[in-house]
Every structure is written in structure tokens, then in C-alpha cells.
Design an enzyme around this catalytic site. Sequence first.
Site, PDB file in Angstrom:
ATOM      1  CG  HIS A  67      -5.720  -9.781   6.351  1.00 61.50           C
ATOM      2  ND1 HIS A  67      -4.928  -9.288   5.348  1.00 61.50           N
ATOM      3  CD2 HIS A  67      -6.721  -8.883   6.501  1.00 61.50           C
ATOM      4  CE1 HIS A  67      -5.432  -8.128   4.911  1.00 61.50           C
ATOM      5  NE2 HIS A  67      -6.523  -7.866   5.607  1.00 61.50           N
ATOM      6  CB  ALA A 118      -0.945  -0.007   1.203  1.00 60.43           C
ATOM      7  NE  ARG A 151      -7.406 -17.154   2.112  1.00 66.27           N
ATOM      8  CZ  ARG A 151      -6.433 -16.333   1.744  1.00 66.27           C
ATOM      9  NH1 ARG A 151      -6.121 -15.292   2.501  1.00 66.27           N
ATOM     10  NH2 ARG A 151      -5.754 -16.540   0.636  1.00 66.27           N
ATOM     11  CG  ASP A 195       3.796  -0.035  15.791  1.00 61.31           C
ATOM     12  OD1 ASP A 195       3.305  -0.951  16.464  1.00 61.31           O
ATOM     13  OD2 ASP A 195       5.007   0.067  15.546  1.00 61.31           O
ATOM     14  CD  GLU A 249       9.248  -0.976   6.169  1.00 58.49           C
ATOM     15  OE1 GLU A 249       9.388  -1.768   7.132  1.00 58.49           O
ATOM     16  OE2 GLU A 249       8.136  -0.655   5.694  1.00 58.49           O
ATOM     17  CD  GLU A 293      -3.298  -7.102   7.564  1.00 62.18           C
ATOM     18  OE1 GLU A 293      -3.603  -7.889   8.480  1.00 62.18           O
ATOM     19  OE2 GLU A 293      -2.268  -7.248   6.861  1.00 62.18           O
ATOM     20  N   GLY A 344       0.842 -14.561  -1.200  1.00 61.77           N
ATOM     21  CA  GLY A 344       0.846 -15.659  -2.162  1.00 61.77           C
ATOM     22  C   GLY A 344       0.900 -15.225  -3.608  1.00 61.77           C
ATOM     23  N   GLY A 345       0.828 -13.917  -3.853  1.00 55.10           N
ATOM     24  CA  GLY A 345       0.966 -13.416  -5.222  1.00 55.10           C
ATOM     25  C   GLY A 345      -0.315 -13.475  -6.031  1.00 55.10           C
ATOM     26  CG  LEU A 356      -1.306  -9.076  -3.274  1.00 56.37           C
ATOM     27  CD1 LEU A 356      -1.723 -10.004  -2.144  1.00 56.37           C
ATOM     28  CD2 LEU A 356      -0.429  -9.849  -4.255  1.00 56.37           C
TER      29      LEU A 356
END
Length: 641
Positions: free
Chosen positions: A578, A149, A465, A404, A168, A607, A181-182, A623
Site C-alpha cells: 500500500h 472507492a 506492519r 496513473d 474501469e 489509496e 483481507g476483508g 476498507l
Amino acid sequence: MRRIIGFAGMVVLLSVLVLACGTSGGAKTPMDAGTYTATVRGMHGPLSVQVELGTDAINSVKVTSHAETPGVSDWAVELIPQRVVENQSLAVDVVTGVTITSHAILSGVEDCLTQAGAKVSEYKKTIRTAKAPNQSLAADVIIVGGGGAGLAAANAAVEKGASVILIEKSGFLGGNSIMAGGIYNVANTRQQDAFRGGPGEEKLVNDALAEEPISDEHKAMQDTVRAEFEAFKNSNRTIYDSPSWHALQTWNGGDKIAVLPIVYEMTSNALAGKEWLESMGMEFEPYANQGTGSLYPRTLTAVLPNGTGYINAFRNGLVNKNGYTLLMETAAKGLITQGGRVVGVNAEGKTGNKITLRANKGVILATGGFAGNVKLRQQYCQGEKWPDLGPRLNTSNMPAVTGDGIFFARDAGAQLVNMDQIQLLQVCNPITGATGDIAHGGKGVQGYFFINKEGNRFTREDGRRDEVSIAIMAQTDNMCYLVVSADAIEDPANSFTLDGRSVAYMLENNISDFVTAPTLADLANILGVSADNLAATVNNFNSHVDSRTPDEFGRVLYTMKLTKGPWYAYPRKPAAHHTMGGVRIDESTRALKADGTPVPGLYCAGEITGVVHGGNRLGGNALVDFTVFGRIAGTSAAEGK
């Protein structure tokens, strides 16, 4: 001017002064000059180094082969050899967030020094690092978080002509996104046109349309899907799909907790996001399948391992872009507000130096969720659905992603919503929680099934899931085996795990308990399960492929018969993956207060947000989320919306 502080690509600018004590300046015990090699254990398998030594110096270090996490280990592979040679010491700083690989490289160098007869202790003397000076920097847009993101936002903001500073806190770019997982869900692509739907897919649509609507928005979306579905029946397309159906399925699959217009914002921009990624070099496989938990065959798979294709594309988009500054190993400590507006970020460099970042237009928080933060997930998510989210539960998350930013936003006035919603992923490594070792021949859910320790199927592999994870946790030892045949894994040397290792490599190196057998009976013997049960399981599975009918567990995805040996299997267990709760945002990614008004100057994407996925995230949507909303956040902040 583009500025990079830290490591990005092949460019390294040292931001701290390193003073080596008793290393290159002091006399060392002579050793045998030459080129030495060593192979040590890395995080995921053997790691080999080649070290060129003089009689009293380390001349060069090179990592010659490894099986470490793509996109993450690259930073240690590049930086640790540099640091060792520059400082003539093994006592160098490891790369933040890449600790195991860093230590493995250092261990290999130590082995080579030992082979050469060096007095190793002379190469372990303490390195003193001077504290870097405090800094004050300014840009139009400040971005916190270098995952998908954050990098998407940086690209979008720069495209709009804004200056950007991205920070970062770890030593690599990608965050959890690099470990993904792409897979990317998008409706109506050329890849999806080759997938032939059937009664199972039609049942999913009809079931969703048969539900009683709970709101005007719900009814409107159903009406749109109904009209599209009727038009599809009179077309020559092979499978029905659309952004509206993708949105309705996403919303339903998350228990109708998410904000439907924002869900549609994501799905309606998924195709444009895919094309944007491709313009920066992203490549997808030429087929669509159904990813784990995606609930429908609209999933595209990245060519490169895990999430590296996405992160590489975003990094490519920023190469040589004016006005872009990257600060690595720099941790945000809080937001700066003035008169109720967010105007900057207080941060800290690796040496403890203070960095004050001022935003002319806006701050974007892209710091991720908190599935790996045991304290927070127990505090917010533990309950009836997930009674034990404590330290015994593994996580697929990277260590630096601790949630955070969610609380930075809260303290600035943003409302937090759905904080009790967490997802466990069913296909994780039972020991590490990792997902990179998944292998199914690129066929997605259609190419595998689960069995328990008794050799029986027990759930629909194409389901939600959360429901599949709960089913696995009810089995013996809370685990299962993922079983694949040669119909999916046609050649183990050319079939790969999500992180790029071949199935043959996994078997040869005894990694992740991968096993193979020429027949089902032999596989049952290796796994210690009932051969009769396993044979009955496969026969039942294949009968539904023939009939294209749902099974007793509700599985509707049946497109591939599994009949050929050799057979493959490996153990799987759910892990915290997640969090779906976080900051409330609008369609422009502006952080919202409880009264629905924006927090001026603050944007959130990825997220960290709490209105996109609801009670269960569909696999392959994360994604899309970071691509679409990261892009919107960068644009919104650059334009001062």
C-alpha cells in the site's frame, strides 16, 4: 436508463464487432461428438471444465470447479466460455487483468478438443476485432476506477440523484479492494462488545495519553480520549474504544504524518459506513478481533472471501439504478480542463477507440496507489527505511493498479504529499506476494505467532506492519513461518483462507507450502527448525496469556493459549502492499492545490490520496478509507461542493 458496456453481473453488451476468420464459417475436420472434461492448473489450484462438442462445433463450455481468486476469476469464468462458443475459437481475447485464469480455461477447452480428435489448429485461427467507433458521453459525475472507492462514490452519487459514468481499465470490478483481507476497523460495535480487554489494551491507551502533544489538535484529541477513558472505567463495558481513540491510534501509528482532522473524518464515519454497507447486503462475522497491523481489537471480518463482500454490496446498490453507466476495459488517458476547472476525462476503449467523457458537476479519481509499480516505488519510496524496493520485491497489488490517476491530478494542479511513504505487508506469500492464502481460524493476530528458521519468535505479531516487516527481513532468508494450533484452526475442513479455500484443501493440494503435524516436535522436524526452540517459544507465548503481560518484544495482545495439536505452519514474507502518499484532499475529498484551495471539479478518494494514513497504515483501515471517503466523494461531486 442504466447502461452497462462490458461485463457486469450476468449482463454483457458487446461494444465491438468481432469477425472470426475461418472459424464457424469454414469446414472443419470431424471430431467425436460428446461431452468431455479436463482439469488443468489454474492460478491457485486445479480448474476443471466441461465441454460439449458436436462433430464440427463447440456447443458449450462450462467451468465446473476452480480455486481461483473470488470476485476476480468470476469474470473470466463467465466471459471466456461465452467468447469461445460465440467465435468457435480458442484465439479469443482474455479478460484484462484475469490473464492466468483466462488461459487456464482455454487450456482446458483445448484438452477436450484433443480428446475428441479435433484438429486443434482449426480452432486457433486469428480473430479480427474491428475498432469500435469513437464516442462522446456526458454525465453529472465521471468516476475513474472501479475499485472500492469508485464503486462507493458511484452509489453515493446515484443516491443523490446524479447521473454517473464509471470507467474501469481492467476486465473486472474491484481493483485491489477485491483482494483485500476483508477486515474493517470500527469502534463500539455489537461485535466488539464481546471482546474482553485487559492490561495490554489499557497500556496502549495510557502510553498514547502520556505523549507530549505536538499540536493543539493532538492535545484536543488526547483530552477527548482521556475523558472517555475515565468514563469507561466506571462503566460496564468490556473494552474501551471510540472514534476519537481510533483516530488517535491511526494518527500515532502513522508517525503523526497524516492530517488528524481528516483521520477523524474517517473514524467518526466508520460506523455509518458499516451500516451503509450492510444496507446493500454486506455481512460481517459476529465477532471482533485484532487484524494484522490494526493495533487494537476493533476489527470486523467479512463473511465472504477477501473483499468480495464489499464489492458485491456496492454492485448490488447499483443494480437497476437509473443514470448509471459502466464502461469496462476502458482506460483513462488524462483529465480535460477548461479555465482551470476539471470538466471531463479522455479515455480509450479496448480496441483503441477514443472516448470523451464530459462531467456536468465533477470528476472523481479513485485509481489507487502504486505499490505494484516498481519504477514509481523506487523513484519515490526507496531510501533509508526501505533500501531495496526493486523487482525482487513481490507485491500484493493487482497489475492494473499502477498509480496513473495520481499524476492526472498533479497535472490538473493538485498537490502531491507524502509520496515517499509505502507499506510492506508481513503476511504475504513468499513466491507470489498474495495475501489470499492466509489462514488463522478467523482468530486474527491473537491466534498465531511467527518463528524464524531457527524456531524462535523474534517480533511482536500485534505490532505495526512496517516494524514487523523490517523484523522479518532481518531473519534468515528474509522470511518466517506463521504457526497456528488447533485452538484456532479447530477443523481444517471448515477453517478457511481469506480467499475461501479450506485449510484441508491447501494441505491436500500442496498449496503455499502449508504443512501440518500432530505435535510441536513433529512440526519442528517438518520445518527443519529446532524442536527445543519451538517448544520454548510456545511455552513463553502461553505464559503471557496467563499473566496478560507484554512480552520481551512488546506484544500486548494475549487472549488465547495455543496448546492443542495438530499444528499448522506456512511461510510468509513481506511484499509491497500500500502507498500512503498521493493527492492532498480536504474533508469533502476535494483535490487541493499547494496553496490549500480546491482544484475546481476534481475529487479523489481511496489509496490515490495522501493525507489519511501517514507513514504506516493500520491494518483494517483501508476498507474504512474507501467506504467513507468514496461515499463522501460521490456526495460532494453530486452536490457540486
